[in-house]
Motif scaffolding. Structure first.
Motif, PDB file in Angstrom:
ATOM      1  N   ASP A   6       2.868   6.959  -8.525  1.00 13.62           N
ATOM      2  CA  ASP A   6       1.671   6.341  -7.960  1.00 13.62           C
ATOM      3  C   ASP A   6       0.720   5.984  -9.101  1.00 13.62           C
ATOM      4  O   ASP A   6      -0.213   6.736  -9.400  1.00 13.62           O
ATOM      5  CB  ASP A   6       1.031   7.364  -7.006  1.00 13.62           C
ATOM      6  CG  ASP A   6       0.018   6.748  -6.051  1.00 13.62           C
ATOM      7  OD1 ASP A   6       0.074   5.533  -5.819  1.00 13.62           O
ATOM      8  OD2 ASP A   6      -0.820   7.508  -5.520  1.00 13.62           O
ATOM      9  N   THR A  26       4.261   2.807  -6.695  1.00 12.15           N
ATOM     10  CA  THR A  26       3.226   2.268  -5.804  1.00 12.15           C
ATOM     11  C   THR A  26       1.972   2.009  -6.630  1.00 12.15           C
ATOM     12  O   THR A  26       1.618   2.803  -7.511  1.00 12.15           O
ATOM     13  CB  THR A  26       2.864   3.238  -4.650  1.00 12.15           C
ATOM     14  OG1 THR A  26       2.533   4.515  -5.185  1.00 12.15           O
ATOM     15  CG2 THR A  26       4.009   3.379  -3.661  1.00 12.15           C
ATOM     16  N   ASN A  28      -2.196   0.317  -6.134  1.00  9.93           N
ATOM     17  CA  ASN A  28      -3.209  -0.122  -5.164  1.00  9.93           C
ATOM     18  C   ASN A  28      -4.341  -0.763  -5.969  1.00  9.93           C
ATOM     19  O   ASN A  28      -4.349  -0.656  -7.211  1.00  9.93           O
ATOM     20  CB  ASN A  28      -3.668   1.031  -4.256  1.00  9.93           C
ATOM     21  CG  ASN A  28      -4.386   2.143  -5.001  1.00  9.93           C
ATOM     22  OD1 ASN A  28      -5.088   1.898  -5.980  1.00  9.93           O
ATOM     23  ND2 ASN A  28      -4.222   3.381  -4.547  1.00  9.93           N
ATOM     24  N   LYS A  84       2.175  -4.587   0.027  1.00 12.31           N
ATOM     25  CA  LYS A  84       1.413  -3.523   0.685  1.00 12.31           C
ATOM     26  C   LYS A  84       0.303  -4.152   1.505  1.00 12.31           C
ATOM     27  O   LYS A  84      -0.486  -4.963   0.983  1.00 12.31           O
ATOM     28  CB  LYS A  84       0.822  -2.628  -0.400  1.00 12.31           C
ATOM     29  CG  LYS A  84       0.811  -1.169  -0.094  1.00 12.31           C
ATOM     30  CD  LYS A  84       0.417  -0.435  -1.371  1.00 12.31           C
ATOM     31  CE  LYS A  84       0.139   1.001  -1.097  1.00 12.31           C
ATOM     32  NZ  LYS A  84      -0.498   1.633  -2.254  1.00 12.31           N
ATOM     33  N   PHE A 130      -1.778   9.057   4.144  1.00 13.60           N
ATOM     34  CA  PHE A 130      -2.568   9.523   2.988  1.00 13.60           C
ATOM     35  C   PHE A 130      -2.965  10.977   3.210  1.00 13.60           C
ATOM     36  O   PHE A 130      -4.018  11.275   3.778  1.00 13.60           O
ATOM     37  CB  PHE A 130      -3.839   8.665   2.859  1.00 13.60           C
ATOM     38  CG  PHE A 130      -3.674   7.369   2.114  1.00 13.60           C
ATOM     39  CD1 PHE A 130      -2.508   6.643   2.172  1.00 13.60           C
ATOM     40  CD2 PHE A 130      -4.729   6.869   1.355  1.00 13.60           C
ATOM     41  CE1 PHE A 130      -2.375   5.439   1.484  1.00 13.60           C
ATOM     42  CE2 PHE A 130      -4.616   5.679   0.659  1.00 13.60           C
ATOM     43  CZ  PHE A 130      -3.438   4.962   0.714  1.00 13.60           C
ATOM     44  N   ARG A 133      -6.308  12.578   1.319  1.00  8.50           N
ATOM     45  CA  ARG A 133      -7.606  12.142   1.848  1.00  8.50           C
ATOM     46  C   ARG A 133      -7.906  12.806   3.197  1.00  8.50           C
ATOM     47  O   ARG A 133      -9.069  13.018   3.537  1.00  8.50           O
ATOM     48  CB  ARG A 133      -7.645  10.613   1.976  1.00  8.50           C
ATOM     49  CG  ARG A 133      -7.611   9.924   0.627  1.00  8.50           C
ATOM     50  CD  ARG A 133      -7.960   8.462   0.718  1.00  8.50           C
ATOM     51  NE  ARG A 133      -7.566   7.778  -0.514  1.00  8.50           N
ATOM     52  CZ  ARG A 133      -7.832   6.520  -0.791  1.00  8.50           C
ATOM     53  NH1 ARG A 133      -8.499   5.777   0.070  1.00  8.50           N
ATOM     54  NH2 ARG A 133      -7.436   5.975  -1.927  1.00  8.50           N
ATOM     55  N   ALA A 165       1.820   9.671   0.750  1.00  8.42           N
ATOM     56  CA  ALA A 165       0.897   9.163  -0.280  1.00  8.42           C
ATOM     57  C   ALA A 165      -0.327  10.062  -0.379  1.00  8.42           C
ATOM     58  O   ALA A 165      -0.538  10.943   0.462  1.00  8.42           O
ATOM     59  CB  ALA A 165       0.486   7.740   0.057  1.00  8.42           C
ATOM     60  N   SER A 166      -1.108   9.814  -1.434  1.00  4.36           N
ATOM     61  CA  SER A 166      -2.321  10.614  -1.684  1.00  4.36           C
ATOM     62  C   SER A 166      -1.948  12.078  -1.918  1.00  4.36           C
ATOM     63  O   SER A 166      -2.585  12.987  -1.407  1.00  4.36           O
ATOM     64  CB  SER A 166      -3.295  10.446  -0.505  1.00  4.36           C
ATOM     65  OG  SER A 166      -4.551  10.988  -0.768  1.00  4.36           O
ATOM     66  N   ARG A 168      -1.736  15.362  -4.099  1.00  4.36           N
ATOM     67  CA  ARG A 168      -2.681  15.887  -5.105  1.00  4.36           C
ATOM     68  C   ARG A 168      -2.111  17.015  -5.960  1.00  4.36           C
ATOM     69  O   ARG A 168      -2.667  17.344  -6.991  1.00  4.36           O
ATOM     70  CB  ARG A 168      -3.933  16.409  -4.397  1.00  4.36           C
ATOM     71  CG  ARG A 168      -4.666  15.376  -3.567  1.00  4.36           C
ATOM     72  CD  ARG A 168      -5.582  14.521  -4.434  1.00  4.36           C
ATOM     73  NE  ARG A 168      -5.947  13.278  -3.783  1.00  4.36           N
ATOM     74  CZ  ARG A 168      -6.884  13.154  -2.859  1.00  4.36           C
ATOM     75  NH1 ARG A 168      -7.562  14.185  -2.470  1.00  4.36           N
ATOM     76  NH2 ARG A 168      -7.139  11.963  -2.336  1.00  4.36           N
ATOM     77  N   THR A 185       5.162   9.421  -3.057  1.00  4.30           N
ATOM     78  CA  THR A 185       4.623   8.731  -4.220  1.00  4.30           C
ATOM     79  C   THR A 185       3.657   9.672  -4.910  1.00  4.30           C
ATOM     80  O   THR A 185       2.726  10.194  -4.284  1.00  4.30           O
ATOM     81  CB  THR A 185       4.018   7.351  -3.886  1.00  4.30           C
ATOM     82  OG1 THR A 185       3.715   6.726  -5.149  1.00  4.30           O
ATOM     83  CG2 THR A 185       2.778   7.396  -3.007  1.00  4.30           C
TER      84      THR A 185
HETATM   85  C1  E4P Z   1      -0.388   5.018  -2.640  1.00  6.76           C
HETATM   86  O1  E4P Z   1       0.286   4.179  -2.132  1.00  6.76           O
HETATM   87  C2  E4P Z   1      -1.799   5.259  -2.288  1.00  6.76           C
HETATM   88  O2  E4P Z   1      -2.568   4.132  -2.491  1.00  6.76           O
HETATM   89  C3  E4P Z   1      -2.317   6.447  -3.090  1.00  6.76           C
HETATM   90  O3  E4P Z   1      -1.369   7.498  -2.997  1.00  6.76           O
HETATM   91  C4  E4P Z   1      -3.691   6.905  -2.662  1.00  6.76           C
HETATM   92  O4  E4P Z   1      -4.010   8.083  -3.372  1.00  6.76           O
HETATM   93  P1  E4P Z   1      -5.493   8.662  -3.475  1.00  6.76           P
HETATM   94  O5  E4P Z   1      -5.922   9.120  -2.132  1.00  6.76           O
HETATM   95  O6  E4P Z   1      -5.376   9.790  -4.459  1.00  6.76           O
HETATM   96  O7  E4P Z   1      -6.347   7.535  -3.991  1.00  6.76           O
END
Ligand code: E4P
Length: 222
Positions: A6, A26, A28, A84, A130, A133, A165-166, A168, A185
């Motif tokens: 990511d 990925t 963004n 995306k 996500f 988040r 995604a997202s 941590r 990712t």
């Molecule tokens: C991936 O496709 C997402 O855009 C990404 O994992 C978002 O991550 P974040 O919440 O750490 O910004």
């Protein structure tokens, strides 16, 4: 489980691709801004040469007509581009149009199981819940992954892969793997954390020291 990285940092992507463990990338708009790249199109083109698996490139517009044109432009960069789109009514219309035409689509900014059902019906190749988040607002992100994986299993006609995604930290990845999510990712820093264990470091130091005591060399052996 497939591993995507990511990031939009080309140097990081090249370094991690050399491990042989990367299945895709990925990006963004925030990651592209952080990378400092002058040309988004040129950046995606370069990434697609380094990693042969899906490379997500996100549209910038939010209305159907412009998103569709942007998605078509991005899809022309390379065969492994996954366009995306955001999880909005217009985003899902674009998803349907592009996926009907054979383009991979990653539907992003998914925060509920109902949204994930819509994305699958729109023919998405990937749905991106996500999780970090959601955790940030005291909602269990991993429960959403559990729900989506279960729902998709109930409908074998859904071909959408769950792309967590997202992420941590390493436990996010391990929990996603326990649930059976297809893809994670992962930020470069977290990928590197996956290797670490203090007992590995300690054990290796002891083996190296003990081997030196033997005075032997494997490569010089007859
Ligand atoms: C991936 O496709 C997402 O855009 C990404 O994992 C978002 O991550 P974040 O919440 O750490 O910004």
């Amino acid at each position: 489980m497939k591993f995507f990285v990511d990031t939009a940092d080309l140097a990081e992507i090249k370094d991690l691709a050399s491990t042989g463990l990367l299945d895709g990338v990925t990006t963004n708009p925030s990651l592209v801004a952080q990378s400092g790249a002058k040309s988004f199109i040129a950046l995606i083109e370069e990434i697609c040469k380094v990693v042969k698996g899906p490379v997500s490139a996100e549209v910038a517009a939010t209305d159907y007509a412009t998103m569709l044109k942007e998605g078509q432009r991005l899809a022309k960069i390379a065969k492994n581009v996954a366009v995306k789109v955001p999880l909005t009514p217009d985003g899902l219309k674009v998803c349907k149009a592009l996926s009907d035409g054979g383009t991979m689509v990653n539907v992003t900014l998914c925060f509920s199981a109902s949204q994930a059902i819509l994305a699958a019906k729109a023919g998405a190749s990937f749905i991106s819940p996500f999780i970090g988040r959601l955790d940030d607002i005291s909602t269990d992100g991993m429960q959403l992954v559990r729900d989506i994986v279960q729902i998709y299993k109930n409908y074998p006609a859904f071909k959408t892969e769950v792309l967590v995604a997202s992420i941590r930290h390493p436990l996010h990845l391990v929990d996603a793997a326990r649930i059976g999510a297809h893809v994670a990712t992962i930020p470069p820093k977290v990928i590197r954390q996956l290797y670490s264990h203090p007992l590995t470091d300690k054990g290796l130091a002891a083996f190296v020291a003990d081997w030196q005591k033997t005075g032997q060399s494997i490569l010089d052996a007859a």
